[in-house]
Design an enzyme around this catalytic site. Structure first.
Site, mmCIF file in Angstrom:
data_model
loop_
_atom_site.group_PDB
_atom_site.id
_atom_site.type_symbol
_atom_site.label_atom_id
_atom_site.label_comp_id
_atom_site.label_asym_id
_atom_site.label_seq_id
_atom_site.Cartn_x
_atom_site.Cartn_y
_atom_site.Cartn_z
ATOM 1 N N CYS A 89 30.539 -19.931 -22.664
ATOM 2 C CA CYS A 89 29.139 -19.851 -23.079
ATOM 3 C C CYS A 89 28.925 -18.645 -23.996
ATOM 4 C CB CYS A 89 28.211 -19.847 -21.872
ATOM 5 S SG CYS A 89 26.502 -20.287 -22.315
ATOM 6 N N HIS A 175 29.693 -24.705 -19.085
ATOM 7 C CA HIS A 175 30.149 -23.994 -17.893
ATOM 8 C C HIS A 175 30.977 -24.933 -17.013
ATOM 9 C CE1 HIS A 175 27.664 -20.353 -18.408
ATOM 10 N NE2 HIS A 175 26.773 -21.184 -18.950
ATOM 11 N N GLU A 177 32.915 -23.166 -14.719
ATOM 12 C CA GLU A 177 33.199 -22.206 -13.642
ATOM 13 C C GLU A 177 32.091 -22.107 -12.610
ATOM 14 O OE1 GLU A 177 30.236 -19.930 -15.873
ATOM 15 O OE2 GLU A 177 31.640 -21.533 -16.324
#
Length: 234
Positions: A89, A175, A177
Site C-alpha cells: 500500500c 493488503h 497482510e
C-alpha cells in the site's frame, strides 16, 4: 538467523498474517515504527529483507510529514543496492517513488474486498495464488508504473495494483497482510473517519473480512513463500 525490518506507519498495520511465514522461514522480525526515535536510524542494507507497510498518508506530503524525505532516501539506497524489498500500500507507493515513478490521488477511495485481474506476468509468478480471491483494497492514491517494472495486477477501479522489478522488488497496492480474523476491528476503529467520509458500510466490510479472511491469509502465505524462494540473495 536472517533478519527482516518492517517500517510501520500505523501500529495496527503490521506484518499480520505474513509474520508466521517469515518466522517459519527463519527470519527474525524487527519493527521500526513512526514516532520512535530510531525509526530510520539503521543501515538500509543490513536487513536481509525490508518490508515497507501501509499508512493513511501520501508519499507527496513531506511538508506535513518530514520523515518521508528520509524514508524515501533509505528505500532508494536499498533499491540501488538490489537488496530485497516488499512494499504494501503506502509501501508500494514509496517503492514506486524510489524507482522514479509518480504517485498521485486516484480520485476515488478503493476500500473493501474485491478480486484482482492478473496480467500474464502476474499469473506466472507468486501472485497466481491470489487469482480469483478477493483481497483487501484500502487506498486513495495510485502510481505510474516505474520504468523497467513489470505490471502484475489490476482491479476494476484502479489499473496499477502490483508490480515487480527483477526478483527482489515486489510492490502490492492492496493488503494481503491484514489479519481479517484476529485484528481487523483495529482497522475499522483506527480508520473510522476515513470509512465514514468515504461512505463505507462498516458492517458489510466486517462481514466480508469474516468470509474472506481465512482463504486470503492462506493464499498470502503461499504467495510470500514463492517470492522468498525466488529472491536473488548475494
Amino acid at each position: 538467523m536472517k533478519t527482516v525490518t518492517a517500517l510501520r506507519h500505523v501500529h495496527f498495520e503490521d506484518l499480520g498474517t505474513l509474520a508466521p511465514v517469515l518466522e517459519r522461514r527463519g527470519y527474525a522480525v524487527q519493527y521500526r515504527t513512526v514516532g520512535d526515535a530510531d525509526f530510520l536510524d539503521f543501515d538500509p542494507l543490513a536487513p536481509d529483507l525490508l518490508v515497507v507497510l501501509g499508512g493513511p498518508i501520501g508519499v507527496y506530503e513531506e511538508g506535513a510529514y518530514p520523515f518521508l524525505t528520509r524514508e524515501k532516501a533509505l528505500i532508494a539506497a536499498r533499491v540501488a543496492s538490489h537488496r530485497p524489498v516488499l512494499g504494501i500500500c503506502l509501501g508500494a507507493q514509496l517503492l514506486a517513488t524510489a524507482l522514479g515513478a509518480k504517485v498521485c490521488p486516484s480520485g476515488l477511495k478503493e476500500i473493501g474486498f474485491a478480486p484482482l485481474t492478473l496480467t500474464a506476468d502476474g499469473h506466472a509468478g507468486p501472485l497466481r495464488h491470489l487469482d480469483g480471491l478477493p483481497v483487501l483494497h484500502w487506498h486513495g492514491d495510485t502510481y505510474t508504473l516505474p520504468e523497467g517494472a513489470v505490471h502484475l495486477a489490476a482491479s476494476t477501479l484502479v489499473e496499477q495494483q502490483a508490480f515487480a522489478l527483477g526478483r527482489n522488488l515486489l510492490a502490492l497496492q492492496f493488503h494481503v497482510e491484514a489479519d481479517a480474523q484476529a485484528g481487523f476491528e483495529r482497522w475499522l476503529v483506527g480508520h473510522a473517519s476515513e470509512l465514514a467520509s468515504a461512505g463505507i458500510d462498516v458492517t458489510a466490510l466486517r462481514q466480508d473480512a469474516g468470509r474472506f479472511g481465512a482463504p486470503l491469509a492462506a493464499a498470502a502465505g503461499k504467495m510470500l513463500e514463492d517470492w522468498l524462494d525466488g529472491l536473488d540473495i548475494q
